[in-house]
Motif scaffolding. Structure first.
Motif, PDB file in Angstrom:
ATOM      1  N   UNK A  48       7.882   4.050   2.547  1.00  0.00           N
ATOM      2  CA  UNK A  48       8.040   3.321   1.297  1.00  0.00           C
ATOM      3  C   UNK A  48       7.300   1.988   1.268  1.00  0.00           C
ATOM      4  N   UNK A  49       7.495   1.151   2.290  1.00  0.00           N
ATOM      5  CA  UNK A  49       6.957  -0.209   2.221  1.00  0.00           C
ATOM      6  C   UNK A  49       6.872  -0.826   3.609  1.00  0.00           C
ATOM      7  N   UNK A  50       6.586  -2.124   3.665  1.00  0.00           N
ATOM      8  CA  UNK A  50       6.409  -2.843   4.931  1.00  0.00           C
ATOM      9  C   UNK A  50       7.647  -2.753   5.818  1.00  0.00           C
ATOM     10  N   UNK A  51       8.812  -2.669   5.214  1.00  0.00           N
ATOM     11  CA  UNK A  51      10.038  -2.621   5.999  1.00  0.00           C
ATOM     12  C   UNK A  51      10.290  -1.236   6.585  1.00  0.00           C
ATOM     13  N   UNK A  52       9.669  -0.216   6.036  1.00  0.00           N
ATOM     14  CA  UNK A  52       9.894   1.154   6.506  1.00  0.00           C
ATOM     15  C   UNK A  52       8.814   1.672   7.449  1.00  0.00           C
ATOM     16  N   UNK A  53       7.641   1.056   7.457  1.00  0.00           N
ATOM     17  CA  UNK A  53       6.555   1.565   8.288  1.00  0.00           C
ATOM     18  C   UNK A  53       6.795   1.189   9.746  1.00  0.00           C
ATOM     19  N   UNK A  54       6.522   2.125  10.649  1.00  0.00           N
ATOM     20  CA  UNK A  54       6.686   1.839  12.078  1.00  0.00           C
ATOM     21  C   UNK A  54       5.551   0.936  12.552  1.00  0.00           C
TER      22      UNK A  54
END
Length: 137
Positions: A48-54
């Motif tokens: 989804x976004x910066x917070x979800x990307x590994x």
């Protein structure tokens, strides 16, 4: 995700003008460019976004961003490039699949992507640092 236009582009079911691709990422021209050559870089897997990307996936995107930026520099000979990520609707994200914008820039192009904030009070910066220190991992 079938309702994600970027997933559809990655899968080849939606049209795009692919700039570069590898096993982890895809770079393609933005259909609403801020400037000629405006390119988006996305991970192939839906996040989804910066917070979800590994961290690993973000590294793959960052590597592709650099490769695409070098390609755009040769193709367009810009005076500079903006590299921008909008995460969350409040930050201007309108497609909720993580993506990085590469926008070739020219002196005097009139594109406004910057802000003119006043210098922060040192006490304000200290309060921000205290909040960050409370949650640092």
């Amino acid at each position: 995700m079938s309702d994600c236009v970027f997933c559809e582009i990655v899968a080849g079911r939606a049209p795009s003008r692919r700039v570069l691709a590898d096993e982890h990422t895809l770079a393609f021209l933005n259909i609403r460019p801020a400037a000629p050559g405006h390119t988006l870089v996305v991970p192939r897997r839906h996040v989804r976004d910066m917070w979800d990307i590994s961290e690993v996936e973000h590294g793959h995107v960052a590597s592709m961003v650099r490769r695409a930026a070098l390609l755009l520099r040769q193709a367009f000979e810009p005076d500079g490039v903006n590299v921008r990520v909008n995460s969350g609707a409040a930050a201007g994200q309108d497609v909720f699949h993580f993506h990085t914008h590469l926008i070739p820039r020219r002196h005097g192009d009139g594109l406004q992507l910057t802000w003119a904030s006043p210098r922060a009070d040192p006490a304000e910066l200290e309060r921000a640092m205290l909040r960050i220190a409370e949650v640092r991992v």
